[in-house]
Scaffold this active site. Structure first.
Site, mmCIF file in Angstrom:
data_model
loop_
_atom_site.group_PDB
_atom_site.id
_atom_site.type_symbol
_atom_site.label_atom_id
_atom_site.label_comp_id
_atom_site.label_asym_id
_atom_site.label_seq_id
_atom_site.Cartn_x
_atom_site.Cartn_y
_atom_site.Cartn_z
ATOM 1 N N HIS A 24 0.820 -1.208 0.000
ATOM 2 C CA HIS A 24 0.000 0.000 0.000
ATOM 3 C C HIS A 24 0.860 1.267 0.000
ATOM 4 C CE1 HIS A 24 -3.570 -2.497 1.660
ATOM 5 N NE2 HIS A 24 -3.600 -2.443 0.344
ATOM 6 N N HIS A 30 -2.234 -5.360 -6.696
ATOM 7 C CA HIS A 30 -2.396 -6.633 -6.000
ATOM 8 C C HIS A 30 -3.843 -7.096 -6.059
ATOM 9 C CE1 HIS A 30 -2.880 -3.431 -2.966
ATOM 10 N NE2 HIS A 30 -3.795 -4.226 -2.415
ATOM 11 N N CYS A 65 -14.237 -5.789 2.206
ATOM 12 C CA CYS A 65 -13.197 -5.582 1.198
ATOM 13 C C CYS A 65 -11.913 -6.150 1.796
ATOM 14 C CB CYS A 65 -12.916 -4.116 0.913
ATOM 15 S SG CYS A 65 -14.251 -2.983 1.023
ATOM 16 N N HIS A 67 -8.225 -8.977 0.787
ATOM 17 C CA HIS A 67 -7.292 -9.574 -0.160
ATOM 18 C C HIS A 67 -7.281 -11.091 0.003
ATOM 19 C CE1 HIS A 67 -5.803 -5.622 1.238
ATOM 20 N NE2 HIS A 67 -5.700 -5.403 -0.056
ATOM 21 N N GLU A 85 -15.031 -10.993 9.624
ATOM 22 C CA GLU A 85 -15.430 -9.626 9.956
ATOM 23 C C GLU A 85 -16.853 -9.521 10.482
ATOM 24 O OE1 GLU A 85 -14.582 -6.621 7.022
ATOM 25 O OE2 GLU A 85 -12.710 -7.593 6.431
ATOM 26 N N TYR A 100 -8.340 -0.499 -10.156
ATOM 27 C CA TYR A 100 -8.440 0.908 -9.752
ATOM 28 C C TYR A 100 -7.249 1.258 -8.873
ATOM 29 C CZ TYR A 100 -9.800 -0.398 -5.024
ATOM 30 O OH TYR A 100 -9.785 -0.898 -3.759
ATOM 31 N N GLU A 110 -4.360 2.293 -2.486
ATOM 32 C CA GLU A 110 -5.006 1.040 -2.866
ATOM 33 C C GLU A 110 -4.883 0.957 -4.382
ATOM 34 O OE1 GLU A 110 -6.005 -1.343 -1.121
ATOM 35 O OE2 GLU A 110 -6.810 -0.632 0.772
ATOM 36 N N GLU A 112 -5.592 -1.980 -6.915
ATOM 37 C CA GLU A 112 -6.096 -3.340 -6.817
ATOM 38 C C GLU A 112 -6.765 -3.831 -8.092
ATOM 39 O OE1 GLU A 112 -6.818 -3.542 -2.052
ATOM 40 O OE2 GLU A 112 -8.587 -3.080 -3.269
ATOM 41 N N TRP A 157 -11.986 3.903 -1.806
ATOM 42 C CA TRP A 157 -12.207 2.803 -2.739
ATOM 43 C C TRP A 157 -13.688 2.492 -2.890
ATOM 44 C CZ3 TRP A 157 -9.871 2.090 2.004
ATOM 45 C CH2 TRP A 157 -10.562 1.285 2.928
#
Length: 169
Positions: A24, A30, A65, A67, A85, A100, A110, A112, A157
């Protein structure tokens, strides 16, 4: 434990792994996923990020959101983070993916290749307070109004992904 992200090129070919915060800082592309959840009334679930998050704390964003881990599919990662979460399980379907790049402040980016999933959920949550401060459902009209009146209350984002989502539906 160090959290790694999967670095990729625009064709989603793996280039290697990097510690998440370093990726980041460097703004390197990524893998990521975003989950949009809706209730039976068609309202979208928003989560407010926990106060202790290292970037964008206490900002509203979509349901999840994150990874995928190395060796994990985008869908497996999305389902894992729903459980970690929000404490829930639900069916998800992938709707689209896109790339983006967003400045999230504090010298962090970000960047990604984001796979976007959609699902429905109308039950209780078991929130992980290290990740999520609170959740709420909101109509798309109220969300549009709130975002235009108070854009600073939302993650950078989410603003981008929501616009992309609207282009697909």
């Amino acid at each position: 434990m160090e959290e790694l992200v999967v670095l990729v090129n625009p064709q989603d070919e793996i280039l290697g792994l990097m510690e998440k915060q370093q990726a980041h800082i460097n703004g390197l592309l990524h893998r990521a996923f975003s989950v949009f959840l809706f209730n039976d009334k068609g309202e979208m679930l928003l989560q407010k990020r926990a106060a202790n998050k290292y970037h964008s704390p206490l900002k509203w964003t979509n349901a999840v959101c994150s990874h995928p881990k190395s060796g994990e599919t985008y869908l497996e990662g999305a389902k894992r983070r729903l459980k970690e979460e929000l404490g829930i399980e639900t069916e998800l379907s992938e709707k689209f993916n896109f790339i983006y790049k967003a400045d999230v402040g504090g010298g962090l980016w970000e960047h990604e290749l984001d796979h976007v999933f959609v699902g429905n959920y109308d039950d209780d949550f078991n929130l992980n307070k290290d990740e999520v401060e609170e959740v709420k459902y909101i109509s798309m009209q109220d969300l549009d109004n709130e975002m235009s009146e108070n854009p600073e209350n939302f993650t950078e984002w989410f603003k981008i992904i929501l616009e992309e989502y609207k282009h697909h539906f």
